[in-house]
Design a protein around this motif. Sequence first.
Motif, short mmCIF file in Angstrom:
data_model
loop_
_atom_site.label_atom_id
_atom_site.label_comp_id
_atom_site.label_asym_id
_atom_site.label_seq_id
_atom_site.Cartn_x
_atom_site.Cartn_y
_atom_site.Cartn_z
N PHE A 287 0.80 -1.22 -0.08
CA PHE A 287 -0.08 -0.09 0.13
C PHE A 287 1.06 1.28 0.02
O PHE A 287 1.87 1.16 0.24
N GLN A 288 0.20 2.45 -0.43
CA GLN A 288 0.98 3.49 -0.35
C GLN A 288 0.02 4.69 0.02
O GLN A 288 -1.21 4.57 -0.25
N PHE A 289 0.55 5.72 0.63
CA PHE A 289 -0.26 7.02 0.92
C PHE A 289 -0.16 7.98 -0.41
O PHE A 289 1.14 8.20 -0.53
N VAL A 290 -1.08 8.52 -0.79
CA VAL A 290 -0.86 9.46 -1.99
C VAL A 290 -1.38 11.05 -1.77
O VAL A 290 -2.28 11.14 -1.06
N ASP A 291 -0.54 11.89 -2.15
CA ASP A 291 -0.59 13.31 -2.09
C ASP A 291 -0.42 13.92 -0.69
O ASP A 291 -0.28 15.11 -0.61
N GLN A 292 -0.55 12.96 0.47
CA GLN A 292 -0.48 13.57 1.66
C GLN A 292 0.85 13.24 2.09
O GLN A 292 1.25 12.15 2.82
N PRO A 293 1.83 14.07 2.33
CA PRO A 293 2.98 13.92 2.85
C PRO A 293 2.92 13.98 4.50
O PRO A 293 2.16 14.37 5.06
N GLU A 294 3.88 13.18 5.02
CA GLU A 294 3.87 12.87 6.62
C GLU A 294 2.42 12.18 6.95
O GLU A 294 2.09 12.55 8.01
N GLU A 295 1.95 11.23 6.12
CA GLU A 295 0.80 10.60 6.49
C GLU A 295 1.12 9.63 7.53
O GLU A 295 2.11 8.81 7.52
N GLU A 296 0.32 9.72 8.49
CA GLU A 296 0.35 8.57 9.70
C GLU A 296 -0.39 7.26 9.63
O GLU A 296 -1.48 7.36 9.14
N PHE A 297 0.06 6.24 9.91
CA PHE A 297 -0.59 4.84 9.93
C PHE A 297 -0.25 4.21 11.30
O PHE A 297 0.90 4.39 11.86
N THR A 298 -1.16 3.21 11.79
CA THR A 298 -0.58 2.45 12.93
C THR A 298 -0.93 0.77 12.37
O THR A 298 -1.91 0.59 11.64
N VAL A 299 -0.07 -0.09 12.81
CA VAL A 299 0.03 -1.36 12.71
C VAL A 299 -0.38 -2.12 13.94
O VAL A 299 0.25 -1.50 15.14
N LYS A 300 -1.33 -2.87 13.96
CA LYS A 300 -1.76 -3.59 15.33
C LYS A 300 -1.92 -5.05 15.10
O LYS A 300 -2.29 -5.72 14.23
N VAL A 301 -0.93 -5.47 15.88
CA VAL A 301 -0.88 -7.05 16.02
C VAL A 301 -1.77 -7.56 17.41
O VAL A 301 -1.67 -7.08 18.42
N VAL A 302 -2.81 -8.42 17.16
CA VAL A 302 -3.83 -8.67 18.09
C VAL A 302 -3.70 -10.06 18.40
O VAL A 302 -3.83 -11.14 17.28
N LEU A 303 -3.57 -10.69 19.51
CA LEU A 303 -3.90 -12.26 19.92
C LEU A 303 -4.76 -12.31 21.05
O LEU A 303 -4.52 -11.97 22.22
N GLY A 304 -6.07 -12.70 20.87
CA GLY A 304 -7.08 -12.60 21.84
C GLY A 304 -7.25 -11.33 22.56
O GLY A 304 -7.59 -10.32 22.16
N GLU A 305 -7.16 -11.17 23.80
CA GLU A 305 -7.34 -10.00 24.43
C GLU A 305 -5.64 -9.09 24.49
O GLU A 305 -5.84 -8.12 25.02
N ASN A 306 -4.91 -9.80 23.94
CA ASN A 306 -3.67 -9.01 24.08
C ASN A 306 -3.40 -8.47 22.81
O ASN A 306 -3.71 -8.84 21.67
N SER A 307 -2.75 -7.20 22.70
CA SER A 307 -2.54 -6.50 21.52
C SER A 307 -1.15 -5.43 21.70
O SER A 307 -0.96 -5.06 22.51
N VAL A 308 -0.34 -5.35 20.35
CA VAL A 308 0.63 -4.30 20.36
C VAL A 308 0.44 -3.66 19.33
O VAL A 308 0.18 -4.05 18.13
N THR A 309 0.68 -2.36 19.45
CA THR A 309 0.48 -1.24 18.42
C THR A 309 1.77 -0.62 18.00
O THR A 309 2.68 -0.35 18.81
N GLU A 310 2.29 -0.24 16.72
CA GLU A 310 3.28 0.60 16.41
C GLU A 310 2.79 1.58 15.31
O GLU A 310 2.11 1.32 14.51
N ASP A 311 3.24 2.97 15.74
CA ASP A 311 2.74 4.04 14.84
C ASP A 311 3.91 4.26 13.72
O ASP A 311 5.08 4.30 14.24
N PHE A 312 3.51 4.77 12.60
CA PHE A 312 4.54 5.28 11.71
C PHE A 312 3.96 6.53 11.06
O PHE A 312 2.65 6.67 10.95
N VAL A 313 5.03 7.18 10.47
CA VAL A 313 4.77 8.32 9.56
C VAL A 313 5.44 8.11 8.36
O VAL A 313 6.65 7.63 8.51
N ILE A 314 4.91 8.44 7.15
CA ILE A 314 5.65 8.35 5.93
C ILE A 314 6.53 9.37 5.81
O ILE A 314 6.40 10.56 5.88
#
Length: 314
Positions: A287-314
């Motif tokens: 995937f890619q972000f178009v037209d918007q510089p410094e667009e942010e997104f989050t990756v979330k990994v989930v197992l049952g009730e447990n989860s870990v998130t990582e935030d990113f900026v392009i």
Amino acid sequence: MKMKILVDADVLLEVLLNRNGLVDDAEKIWKLTQNRQIEAYITEIGLDKIYSFCTELADSDVAYKIVTSIQAIVSRCSLNRTLIEQARLSKLEDFESAVELTCAKEMELDGVVTLNVPSFAGADFRVWLVNELLEVLKEKQGIKEIIGSDPIEASYSLFEKANSLSKAQNLPVKLRQWFENVIEEGWQTAEEFFGKPEVSLGFRNANVRRAKLLQLGTQLVSCSVVLIIDLTREADQKVRIRVQVRSFGNDIFLPKGLKLMVVDDAGETFLNASSGSAERLIQTEQFQFVDQPEEEFTVKVVLGENSVTEDFVI
């Protein structure tokens, strides 16, 4: 041939906290592990113990960073009902020690290193104090000194480093800087985790690829996975991204039902994948972000009730 040693959790706690004033020898064991001069193992109960101690002294974020750092170097001994029952039937009075002993015997390790030999009284297996193991290593492996150009991360530095990482955790990872080899701490090459050529990971034409160890949960059902971010810079300077989660360590396959999600800055999930039975990896489409510089997104990994998130900026 390298010795395979199960490390009592208290040895690593000594490196972190220096509770008993025995940190020098404990640090030497840790550094031998860092330098891969011994193969070190720890039980899931031991990891939980370290997590609990660090949570009491700081917070869960610091504890998570410390446990993750340990798991990047020390292999985890997974437990099951049979091993737990064997430990309960052991002659050892201390249950934690009984679990360590049972795991070491089951995995055919060379022995256990501890700060408290009396807790293993009656064990029909080799148990060393840290200074005793150092002498054995000198004889069996010819280790005359602890090898390494950089000093070990001692109790203060490791704890403070984890605390610093925790404070900075809300800052998004700046992906474009990766092309200039400016990499945030905690992100490594895939080979540092898997020891295999990158092409085996199933990516093509990538400019930059980095991986990070994630721990989901802190109890006996915990598992470790590796999050991999793959970046490809196009001629128009747009960046294509693919996200992958792979099994790691003693976890041959990903747990069934583990979910990988990519979320935009509005909180909407636009890509997701989940693991089935006997899968070693799951990944998103590019995937890619178009037209918007410094667009942010989050990756979330989930197992049952447990989860870990990582935030990113392009």
